[in-house]
Design a protein around this motif. Structure first.
Motif, PDB file in Angstrom:
ATOM      1  N   ASP A   1       0.828  -1.209   0.000  1.00  0.00           N
ATOM      2  CA  ASP A   1       0.000   0.000   0.000  1.00  0.00           C
ATOM      3  C   ASP A   1       0.864   1.261   0.000  1.00  0.00           C
ATOM      4  N   ASN A   2       1.894   1.273   0.832  1.00  0.00           N
ATOM      5  CA  ASN A   2       2.778   2.439   0.897  1.00  0.00           C
ATOM      6  C   ASN A   2       3.482   2.679  -0.430  1.00  0.00           C
ATOM      7  N   LEU A   3       3.961   1.607  -1.042  1.00  0.00           N
ATOM      8  CA  LEU A   3       4.665   1.747  -2.318  1.00  0.00           C
ATOM      9  C   LEU A   3       3.755   2.327  -3.387  1.00  0.00           C
ATOM     10  N   ASN A   4       2.539   1.818  -3.482  1.00  0.00           N
ATOM     11  CA  ASN A   4       1.611   2.311  -4.501  1.00  0.00           C
ATOM     12  C   ASN A   4       1.317   3.800  -4.337  1.00  0.00           C
ATOM     13  N   LYS A   5       1.288   4.277  -3.111  1.00  0.00           N
ATOM     14  CA  LYS A   5       1.051   5.701  -2.871  1.00  0.00           C
ATOM     15  C   LYS A   5       2.297   6.529  -3.185  1.00  0.00           C
ATOM     16  N   LEU A   6       3.456   6.015  -2.816  1.00  0.00           N
ATOM     17  CA  LEU A   6       4.695   6.781  -2.948  1.00  0.00           C
ATOM     18  C   LEU A   6       5.140   6.988  -4.389  1.00  0.00           C
ATOM     19  N   ILE A   7       4.831   6.044  -5.276  1.00  0.00           N
ATOM     20  CA  ILE A   7       5.339   6.154  -6.650  1.00  0.00           C
ATOM     21  C   ILE A   7       4.481   7.040  -7.545  1.00  0.00           C
ATOM     22  N   VAL A   8       3.306   7.431  -7.074  1.00  0.00           N
ATOM     23  CA  VAL A   8       2.436   8.284  -7.889  1.00  0.00           C
ATOM     24  C   VAL A   8       3.144   9.604  -8.199  1.00  0.00           C
ATOM     25  N   GLY A   9       3.225   9.935  -9.490  1.00  0.00           N
ATOM     26  CA  GLY A   9       3.849  11.182  -9.901  1.00  0.00           C
ATOM     27  C   GLY A   9       5.361  11.150  -9.963  1.00  0.00           C
ATOM     28  N   THR A  10       5.972   9.973  -9.753  1.00  0.00           N
ATOM     29  CA  THR A  10       7.428   9.848  -9.828  1.00  0.00           C
ATOM     30  C   THR A  10       7.823   9.089 -11.091  1.00  0.00           C
ATOM     31  N   LYS A  11       9.123   9.004 -11.341  1.00  0.00           N
ATOM     32  CA  LYS A  11       9.603   8.273 -12.519  1.00  0.00           C
ATOM     33  C   LYS A  11       9.377   6.771 -12.387  1.00  0.00           C
ATOM     34  N   PHE A  12       9.007   6.325 -11.180  1.00  0.00           N
ATOM     35  CA  PHE A  12       8.782   4.900 -10.952  1.00  0.00           C
ATOM     36  C   PHE A  12       7.311   4.499 -11.115  1.00  0.00           C
ATOM     37  N   GLU A  13       6.496   5.450 -11.523  1.00  0.00           N
ATOM     38  CA  GLU A  13       5.057   5.216 -11.598  1.00  0.00           C
ATOM     39  C   GLU A  13       4.709   4.021 -12.490  1.00  0.00           C
ATOM     40  N   ASN A  14       5.464   3.837 -13.571  1.00  0.00           N
ATOM     41  CA  ASN A  14       5.177   2.743 -14.500  1.00  0.00           C
ATOM     42  C   ASN A  14       6.286   1.695 -14.534  1.00  0.00           C
ATOM     43  N   ALA A  15       7.179   1.734 -13.553  1.00  0.00           N
ATOM     44  CA  ALA A  15       8.303   0.799 -13.522  1.00  0.00           C
ATOM     45  C   ALA A  15       7.898  -0.520 -12.877  1.00  0.00           C
ATOM     46  N   ASP A  16       8.633  -1.589 -13.211  1.00  0.00           N
ATOM     47  CA  ASP A  16       8.390  -2.862 -12.541  1.00  0.00           C
ATOM     48  C   ASP A  16       9.094  -2.859 -11.189  1.00  0.00           C
ATOM     49  N   LEU A  17       8.743  -3.820 -10.359  1.00  0.00           N
ATOM     50  CA  LEU A  17       9.213  -3.834  -8.978  1.00  0.00           C
ATOM     51  C   LEU A  17      10.732  -3.972  -8.888  1.00  0.00           C
ATOM     52  N   GLU A  18      11.316  -4.832  -9.721  1.00  0.00           N
ATOM     53  CA  GLU A  18      12.763  -5.035  -9.681  1.00  0.00           C
ATOM     54  C   GLU A  18      13.518  -3.757 -10.041  1.00  0.00           C
ATOM     55  N   THR A  19      13.016  -3.025 -11.034  1.00  0.00           N
ATOM     56  CA  THR A  19      13.654  -1.769 -11.429  1.00  0.00           C
ATOM     57  C   THR A  19      13.599  -0.751 -10.296  1.00  0.00           C
ATOM     58  N   ILE A  20      12.468  -0.680  -9.629  1.00  0.00           N
ATOM     59  CA  ILE A  20      12.337   0.256  -8.511  1.00  0.00           C
ATOM     60  C   ILE A  20      13.343  -0.076  -7.418  1.00  0.00           C
ATOM     61  N   VAL A  21      13.484  -1.360  -7.103  1.00  0.00           N
ATOM     62  CA  VAL A  21      14.438  -1.769  -6.066  1.00  0.00           C
ATOM     63  C   VAL A  21      15.862  -1.390  -6.465  1.00  0.00           C
ATOM     64  N   LYS A  22      16.209  -1.578  -7.721  1.00  0.00           N
ATOM     65  CA  LYS A  22      17.565  -1.290  -8.185  1.00  0.00           C
ATOM     66  C   LYS A  22      17.884   0.202  -8.217  1.00  0.00           C
ATOM     67  N   GLU A  23      16.889   1.031  -8.516  1.00  0.00           N
ATOM     68  CA  GLU A  23      17.176   2.428  -8.835  1.00  0.00           C
ATOM     69  C   GLU A  23      16.671   3.446  -7.821  1.00  0.00           C
TER      70      GLU A  23
END
Length: 228
Positions: free
Chosen positions: A74-96
């Motif tokens: 739930d926290n992740l879904n809220k935090l990525i809104v409006g960021t460059k990670f909004e459409n990224a996959d989970l592994e990419t978010i963890v790496k970057e």
């Protein structure tokens, strides 16, 4: 009188159009919010919540998976809104990513891997390529377990102990604090044990070492071996 009537009709029409536009906008905003809310979901458990007993109790699974894991999602879904990670996959978010986004993405991925590593009446030893790699790297499966357990006990505070592989297939054991995952070191996670206290305290209190020894009895080696 006719002009007044037309004026009133015009005003009512304008108000109706404004109301419809506002309603459509609200519906669109709600739909967008729902889409963001549903971007990531926790992995479905491949077993009943009581299937891992007595190694991990039903109560622990319900709290750990149902509450802690869900909170990270739930926290992740809220935090990525409006960021460059909004459409990224989970592994990419963890790496970057870093900060709060990394913490919640890391824990979301870590728990997806963790909860799918188990099965009712699991345990035993791996076979095939993973077994060969473990024997080559650690000497034997028993020596590997001993080293892995020692690493898990040695994690200071909250974190994870991981078996990971590099591009050549070489295995290593990593100790990671908090939301750490081997992906950030360019490695692929194969097996991870959660040593945050919420993963074992209801069942083992402060006996982390006992918890780690018992987990081997519920490992689904077919799933874990497929990650190698």
């Amino acid at each position: 009188m006719k002009s007044i009537h037309l004026y009133l009709l015009s005003g009512l029409t304008a108000l109706t159009l404004l109301s419809c536009n506002q309603s459509n906008a609200n519906n669109k905003d709600q739909q967008t919010k729902n889409n963001f809310d549903m971007k990531f979901e926790k992995v479905a458990l491949p077993y009943a919540t009581d299937a891992l007993e007595p190694v991990i109790s039903k109560q622990t699974v319900e709290l750990h998976y149902g509450k802690h894991h869900q909170a990270y999602i739930d926290n992740l879904n809220k935090l990525i809104v409006g960021t460059k990670f909004e459409n990224a996959d989970l592994e990419t978010i963890v790496k970057e990513s870093d900060g709060a986004i990394f913490n919640n993405a890391g824990q979301a991925l870590n728990h997806n891997l963790y909860f799918t590593s188990f099965k009712k009446n699991g345990g035993g030893e791996p076979n095939g390529k993973l077994a060969d790699a473990i024997n080559a790297q650690f000497g034997s499966f028993d020596k590997f377990k001993e080293e892995f357990n020692a690493a898990g006990v040695g994690v200071f505070g909250s974190g994870w102990v991981w078996l990971a592989k590099d591009e050549s297939g070489k295995l290593s054991i990593l100790k990671e604090s908090n939301a750490g995952n081997p992906l950030t070191s360019g490695l692929t996670p194969v097996l991870g044990f959660d040593v945050w206290e919420h993963s074992y305290y209801l069942d083992y209190q402060n006996r982390r070492a006992d918890h780690l020894k018992e987990i081997w009895n519920i490992i689904d080696w077919e799933v874990v071996s497929a990650r190698y």
